[in-house]
Design a protein around this motif. Structure first.
Motif, PDB file in Angstrom:
ATOM      1  N   LYS A  25     -14.988  -2.524  -1.374  1.00 34.64           N
ATOM      2  CA  LYS A  25     -13.983  -2.042  -1.544  1.00 34.64           C
ATOM      3  C   LYS A  25     -13.281  -1.949  -2.573  1.00 34.64           C
ATOM      4  CE  LYS A  25     -12.539   0.091   2.214  1.00 34.64           C
ATOM      5  NZ  LYS A  25     -12.536   0.717   3.378  1.00 34.64           N
ATOM      6  N   GLU A  28      -7.407  -2.102  -4.656  1.00 31.57           N
ATOM      7  CA  GLU A  28      -6.303  -0.660  -4.299  1.00 31.57           C
ATOM      8  C   GLU A  28      -7.326  -0.279  -2.771  1.00 31.57           C
ATOM      9  OE1 GLU A  28      -3.236   0.810  -5.421  1.00 31.57           O
ATOM     10  OE2 GLU A  28      -3.794  -1.287  -6.432  1.00 31.57           O
ATOM     11  N   ALA A  29      -8.265   0.087  -3.062  1.00 31.40           N
ATOM     12  CA  ALA A  29      -8.744   0.666  -2.252  1.00 31.40           C
ATOM     13  C   ALA A  29      -8.368  -0.044  -0.529  1.00 31.40           C
ATOM     14  CB  ALA A  29     -10.385   1.491  -1.588  1.00 31.40           C
ATOM     15  N   SER A  30      -8.831  -1.216  -0.951  1.00 29.86           N
ATOM     16  CA  SER A  30      -9.021  -2.522   0.608  1.00 29.86           C
ATOM     17  C   SER A  30      -7.278  -2.176   1.069  1.00 29.86           C
ATOM     18  CB  SER A  30      -8.606  -3.428   0.251  1.00 29.86           C
ATOM     19  OG  SER A  30     -10.360  -3.596  -0.380  1.00 29.86           O
ATOM     20  N   THR A  31      -7.471  -2.486   2.797  1.00 26.73           N
ATOM     21  CA  THR A  31      -6.036  -2.853   3.321  1.00 26.73           C
ATOM     22  C   THR A  31      -6.802  -4.185   4.354  1.00 26.73           C
ATOM     23  OG1 THR A  31      -7.102  -1.762   5.295  1.00 26.73           O
ATOM     24  CG2 THR A  31      -5.961  -0.261   3.701  1.00 26.73           C
ATOM     25  N   THR A 108     -11.322  -4.652 -10.562  1.00 28.03           N
ATOM     26  CA  THR A 108      -9.913  -4.290 -10.253  1.00 28.03           C
ATOM     27  C   THR A 108      -9.295  -5.237 -10.959  1.00 28.03           C
ATOM     28  OG1 THR A 108     -10.075  -7.044  -9.059  1.00 28.03           O
ATOM     29  CG2 THR A 108     -11.270  -4.915  -7.612  1.00 28.03           C
ATOM     30  N   GLU A 111      -5.979  -2.409 -11.427  1.00 28.06           N
ATOM     31  CA  GLU A 111      -4.783  -2.356 -10.219  1.00 28.06           C
ATOM     32  C   GLU A 111      -4.424  -3.280 -10.146  1.00 28.06           C
ATOM     33  OE1 GLU A 111      -8.391  -2.075 -10.750  1.00 28.06           O
ATOM     34  OE2 GLU A 111      -8.081   0.347 -10.875  1.00 28.06           O
TER      35      GLU A 111
END
Length: 215
Positions: A25, A28-31, A108, A111
Motif C-alpha cells: 500500500k 503513507e497510505a498504510s494504517t 516510500t 514520504e
C-alpha cells in the motif's frame, strides 16, 4: 489473559506484517489496522505491546535489514586488511546489499522523511553507526598508516553525512548526471582526508547505485 511466552517471535511477525503492508500500500497510505490485518491472527494489542506507531515499525524494519547484512561486522575480523581497506570493503558490501534489500522501501522514502519521528530516528541511527563502526575503523587506519592523521570523530561524522544524507536522492533529488557529479565530489573530499575509496569495483557499484536511486 495468558502471558506471551514468545515476545520476540511476536515482534518479528509484526515487522513481517508491516513490511508486507508498506510494500502493498505504500507507507503513507498504510494504517496500523492494515498492519494488524496482515499479522496472521495476532491482535491490535500485540501490535501496541511492541510498537506505538507505524513509524516505529518502519524504523525497526530498517534496523533489521541493516543488521542482517551489517557490512561492518563482516570486515571487523579480517586481520589481513588495513583500516582503510576494511572501510572500503564495508562500503562496497553496503552498496551492493542496499540495492537488493533496502530498495524495497525506496518508493516510500520521500514520504518517510516528512515524518519528524522517522527523520530523527534516521539521524540518530546513522550517528550511532559513525561512533560504533566508522570511527574505530578510521582510528585503526590512522594507527596502521593507511589513513593519514586526522581527527577520527570528525572524519567519521563527515563520512556518514556524505554517504547517508547528501549523496542520496531523497533530500537532494536530481538526474543521473547530478548524482554522478555529487559522487565525484564525495570521492575528492574523502581523498583529501586520506580516504582513497575509489577503484574499478567502486565505479561499477556506483553506476548500479545511481540506476537504483532513480528507480
Amino acid at each position: 489473559m495468558p502471558r506471551n511466552k514468545y515476545p520476540e517471535e511476536t515482534r518479528e511477525k509484526v515487522l513481517d506484517a508491516g513490511l508486507r503492508t508498506f510494500q502493498e500500500k505504500g507507507y503513507e497510505a498504510s494504517t496500523i489496522l492494515d498492519i494488524v490485518e496482515n499479522m496472521n491472527g495476532l491482535t491490535r494489542g500485540a501490535f501496541y505491546h511492541h510498537f506505538k506507531s507505524k513509524g516505529e515499525v518502519l524504523s525497526a524494519i530498517c534496523e533489521r535489514i541493516f543488521e542482517e547484512t551489517n557490512p561492518f561486522e563482516k570486515v571487523l575480523t579480517e586481520k589481513n586488511l588495513s583500516g582503510l581497506a576494511k572501510l572500503q570493503k564495508a562500503l562496497k558490501i553496503n552498496m551492493a546489499t542496499q540495492q537488493r534489500d533496502l530498495a524495497i522501501l525506496n518508493t516510500t522514502s520521500k514520504e518517510l522523511f516528512k515524518s519528524p519521528q522517522v527523520f530523527m530516528w534516521n539521524m540518530e541511527f546513522n550517528a550511532s553507526l559513525s561512533r560504533k563502526y566508522v570511527q574505530p575503523l578510521i582510528e585503526e587506519g590512522i594507527a596502521d598508516g593507511s589513513i593519514k592523521e586526522q581527527d577520527p570523530q570528525v572524519l567519521a561524522e563527515l563520512f556518514i553525512v556524505l554517504f547517508s544524507f547528501w549523496l542520496g536522492s531523497v533530500l537532494f533529488p536530481g538526474n543521473a548526471d547530478y548524482l554522478e557529479k555529487k559522487a565525484k565530489v564525495v570521492i575528492e573530499i574523502l581523498e583529501h582526508f586520506g580516504l582513497n575509496i575509489y577503484d574499478d569495483e567502486f565505479e561499477k557499484l556506483g553506476e548500479e547505485w545511481v540506476a537504483n536511486e532513480l528507480g
